[in-house]
Design a protein around this motif. Structure first.
Motif, short mmCIF file in Angstrom:
data_model
loop_
_atom_site.label_atom_id
_atom_site.label_comp_id
_atom_site.label_asym_id
_atom_site.label_seq_id
_atom_site.Cartn_x
_atom_site.Cartn_y
_atom_site.Cartn_z
N ARG A 197 6.62 -1.37 7.43
CA ARG A 197 6.75 -2.47 8.37
C ARG A 197 5.44 -2.90 9.00
NH1 ARG A 197 12.11 -3.37 11.27
NH2 ARG A 197 13.66 -2.66 9.78
N TRP A 198 4.56 -1.95 9.30
CA TRP A 198 3.33 -2.32 9.99
C TRP A 198 2.12 -2.31 9.07
CZ3 TRP A 198 -1.54 -0.58 11.20
CH2 TRP A 198 -2.21 -1.27 12.23
N LEU A 199 1.94 -1.22 8.32
CA LEU A 199 0.71 -1.07 7.55
C LEU A 199 0.68 -1.92 6.29
CD1 LEU A 199 -1.99 0.39 7.09
CD2 LEU A 199 -0.71 2.21 5.94
N MET A 200 1.75 -1.89 5.49
CA MET A 200 1.70 -2.50 4.17
C MET A 200 1.39 -3.99 4.19
SD MET A 200 1.56 -0.92 1.40
CE MET A 200 2.27 0.59 2.04
N PRO A 201 1.91 -4.76 5.16
CA PRO A 201 1.53 -6.19 5.17
C PRO A 201 0.04 -6.42 5.40
CG PRO A 201 3.53 -5.83 6.46
CD PRO A 201 2.98 -4.47 6.13
N LEU A 202 -0.67 -5.42 5.94
CA LEU A 202 -2.10 -5.57 6.21
C LEU A 202 -2.98 -5.09 5.06
CD1 LEU A 202 -2.10 -4.19 9.87
CD2 LEU A 202 -1.95 -6.58 9.15
N ILE A 203 -2.42 -4.29 4.16
CA ILE A 203 -3.20 -3.66 3.09
C ILE A 203 -3.91 -4.67 2.19
CG2 ILE A 203 -2.98 -2.32 0.96
CD1 ILE A 203 -3.25 -0.61 3.43
#
Length: 298
Positions: A110-116
């Motif tokens: 939810r938080w990290l993967m969209p930023l990767i």
């Protein structure tokens, strides 16, 4: 045979030993390695002669590790895994390195993967391998370079870098709220509470923060955050959830806050790096990037 050669057996012999140790069968090991059973037996015999120790106990039907073989098998398994990882790193990324990262399931998705994608764009020579882990583990055994951890900064033999504090709040579905008389925080104590197995004391802490006594009755318990959120949206009860992970549901109106103040959790999110990985360039690059993302998001 000199000492150095005696301590460094051939990788073919080690691969045969590891396969027999894992499969418990010379025949199965031979099939896996595409060798004859006789060839596997010869490799094991060479190892035993090289070390002067019996690695397997054999009878007419079974083969099992000896006490010495059992200890050696664990070390060989780890060493071969490291060699495979190193080879994969050389083939897939010659100029930089590989980052093996443990993430929490929900925080990661939810938080990290969209930023990767931003990290990948800025660090094209670093390949990240993701695994999901909840709770502590042995970095060396798992062959992991870093982990995102929720809890306290007390991981042994590792540096814990604070990423963010966590604010939790009681939420329900709009339909659940409309069908019940909930006007104060005290009213929540008589409602069905949804619990996360990884945070058994969360509700008690929240009621304490509100100056209230926590109810003693049982409630539904869930292992995964996503399941708790779905149960809450389905109207099964009240859930105490991190604001940062339910921003989408709150914005879409799938979840709504109940009376009662949000609470800063006693635990927080940390990037944990074992001491022997402090100087690993991909770890340093990821840590700097991650802290920059946190500063932008909070």
């Amino acid at each position: 045979m000199n000492v150095q050669r005696r301590l460094l057996p051939s990788t073919s012999a080690l691969a045969a030993f590891e396969a027999v140790a894992r499969l418990g069968s010379f025949t199965a090991a031979a099939q896996e390695l595409d060798l004859t059973q006789g060839a596997v037996s010869r490799q094991i015999r060479l190892l035993e002669e090289q070390f002067g120790r019996r690695l397997f106990e054999r009878d007419s039907r079974n083969v099992r590790l000896s006490a010495a073989g059992d200890i050696y098998a664990e070390a060989v398994r780890t060493a071969l895994g490291q060699l495979r990882d190193a080879a994969l790193g050389l083939m897939s990324n010659r100029h930089s390195g590989m980052l093996n990262l443990a993430i929490l399931p929900t925080f990661g998705t939810r938080w990290l993967m969209p930023l990767i994608p931003d990290f990948v764009t800025k660090n094209p020579d670093i390949t990240i391998n993701f695994v999901t882990r909840i709770g502590r583990f042995d970095f060396a055994r798992e062959r992991l370079d870093a982990a995102i951890h929720h809890g306290q900064p007390d991981w042994p033999d590792a540096d814990s870098t604070l990423l963010m504090r966590e604010t939790v709040m009681p939420v329900v579905s709009p339909e659940f709220l409309a069908s019940r008389d909930i006007t104060t925080a005290a009213d929540i104590s008589r409602l069905p509470l949804l619990h996360m197995a990884t945070r058994p004391g969360a509700w008690s802490e929240w009621f304490e923060e509100q100056g209230l006594s926590a109810p003693t009755g049982p409630g539904m318990q869930f292992e995964q955050f996503g399941t708790v959120a779905q149960a809450c949206m389905a109207g099964l009860g009240v859930a105490l959830l991190p604001q940062v992970l339910i921003a989408g549901e709150l914005q879409r109106g799938q979840l709504v806050a109940t009376p009662g103040q949000p609470m800063q959790s006693r635990s927080a999110y940390y990037l944990v790096v074992p001491h022997d990985k402090r100087g690993h360039p991909p770890v340093a690059s990821f840590r700097d990037w991650l802290l920059g993302q946190v500063a932008q998001q909070i």
